[in-house]
Design an enzyme around this catalytic site. Structure first.
Site, mmCIF file in Angstrom:
data_model
loop_
_atom_site.group_PDB
_atom_site.id
_atom_site.type_symbol
_atom_site.label_atom_id
_atom_site.label_comp_id
_atom_site.label_asym_id
_atom_site.label_seq_id
_atom_site.Cartn_x
_atom_site.Cartn_y
_atom_site.Cartn_z
ATOM 1 N N ILE A 238 0.843 -1.195 0.000
ATOM 2 C CA ILE A 238 0.000 0.000 0.000
ATOM 3 C C ILE A 238 0.879 1.247 0.000
ATOM 4 C CG2 ILE A 238 -1.618 1.377 1.364
ATOM 5 C CD1 ILE A 238 -2.966 -1.033 0.129
ATOM 6 N N LYS A 239 0.606 2.153 -0.937
ATOM 7 C CA LYS A 239 1.265 3.459 -0.933
ATOM 8 C C LYS A 239 0.280 4.482 -0.379
ATOM 9 C CE LYS A 239 3.028 7.200 -3.787
ATOM 10 N NZ LYS A 239 3.079 7.799 -5.141
ATOM 11 N N GLN A 240 0.719 5.236 0.618
ATOM 12 C CA GLN A 240 -0.182 6.190 1.271
ATOM 13 C C GLN A 240 0.600 7.429 1.689
ATOM 14 O OE1 GLN A 240 -2.873 7.944 1.747
ATOM 15 N NE2 GLN A 240 -4.022 6.055 2.222
#
Length: 352
Positions: A238-240
């Site tokens: 996940i990129k956040q």
């Protein structure tokens, strides 16, 4: 950059970030990154041997190879923010070969960029650094501008380019999010069938997420729920954005929340806010990589190292930083990427 350099760089904030002990979600509950992460976590999942091989390829490359941490160079801004606005500070990056060269010289685990960039250079570089093909984008040439993610190619074509993984964005909270969730879920299923890993840019997007002068697009509760939706459609990573505040659900008065989200599972400390994001990635079973954000000039090095320290101490898996690196001279960009990696290579910087 050694530990003393990192302490010095962080200045007055250094002690709070580097010595902080979290008392919210304990580090023992997390599935922390490590050299055995694929064996320990993904090998017991439904991911195929081909996907496990692709994940291991990502984890084994570059200066962080073998650590379980990731340093990725993402350059999709030519579409997302227009090529002129993105590459004018350093025009060499209009040439996609220089994007890949920066990732290689910078010791990154992988390069994440567009179909066009990787297609133009695939035979020269696909065996030299893992490719992550960004399969959807928001483009700004439609007038008036609209904020929607549309597919720019197929997952099969990403595989043909030699990609180890595909990346996609969902604007959670937007009017188009339902369609995007379906499209990306189907794309990720196909990517796994073909043996590629999946990375989701989990971004909140709705004008109503700004209230009384506060931007809750970066609230811990909203971004963490976006993460949880992302891992539900089987994103491996996940990129956040790093959280900057909290209480978006209650301030805007939507969705559902629980008092313990704010007084037990988080505090105002940035490490605790990021840890809540990790918790919503199945307690770290899906890795959290925080984005580096826009380039602000002289503060970029400090900002990048600070983000890396927060991510690592929270239980995250690494950093995906683009504009801070490619909007500079390549030598300076390499030094910034190496500084980020040095945070993850430092044995003195541990889980909070």
């Amino acid at each position: 950059m050694n530990y003393d350099n990192i302490v010095s760089l962080l200045g007055s904030e250094g002690e709070n970030l580097l010595q902080y002990e979290s008392k919210t979600i304990s580090k023992e509950q997390l599935h922390a990154p490590g050299p055995d992460f694929v064996d320990r976590i993904f090998a017991q999942s439904n991911r195929s041997p081909q996907v496990l091989r692709s994940l291991q390829q990502l984890f084994d490359h570059g200066r962080l190879g073998g650590t379980g941490y990731l340093s990725i160079l993402p350059v999709d801004q030519g579409i997302e923010h227009t090529a002129g606005a993105s590459f004018a500070p350093n025009p060499i990056y209009f040439d996609p070969e220089n994007i890949i060269k920066l990732a290689i010289e910078g010791g990154c685990n992988a390069v994440a960029t567009t179909f066009g960039n990787l297609a133009m250079m695939s035979r020269k570089y696909a065996h030299r650094i893992p490719f992550i093909v960004k399969i959807n984008h928001n483009e700004l040439l439609t007038y008036p501008n609209k904020f929607d993610q549309i597919m720019f190619g197929s997952v099969d074509e990403a595989w043909n380019l030699g990609a180890a993984a595909v990346g996609a964005t969902i604007y959670f909270g937007s009017e188009e999010s339902s369609r995007q969730i379906i499209e990306v879920a189907e794309a990720f299923e196909r990517a796994h069938q073909l043996g590629m890993a999946t990375i989701l840019w989990c971004y909140a997007r709705n004008n109503a997420f700004k209230k009384d002068g506060v931007d809750y697009h970066v609230a811990a509760d909203i971004t963490a729920q976006a993460n949880h939706l992302g891992v539900t459609i089987q994103a491996d990573i996940i990129k956040q954005k790093l959280p900057e505040n909290n209480g978006g659900f209650t301030a805007i008065n939507f969705a559902k929340s629980h008092k313990a989200m704010y007084d037990k599972l988080t505090t105002d400390n940035p490490i605790d806010l990021a840890r809540y994001q990790v918790a919503n990635c199945y307690m770290g079973r899906a890795g959290l990589i925080n984005s580096g954000g826009e380039s602000k000039g002289e503060s970029d090095l400090v900002d990048a190292v600070r983000t890396a320290v927060i991510n690592k101490r929270a239980g995250g898996m690494g950093l995906i930083s683009g504009r801070k690196a490619f909007q500079k001279d390549m030598k300076v960009g390499v030094e910034l990427l190496n500084a980020i990696q040095d945070v993850y290579l430092s044995n003195e910087i541990t889980l909070a």
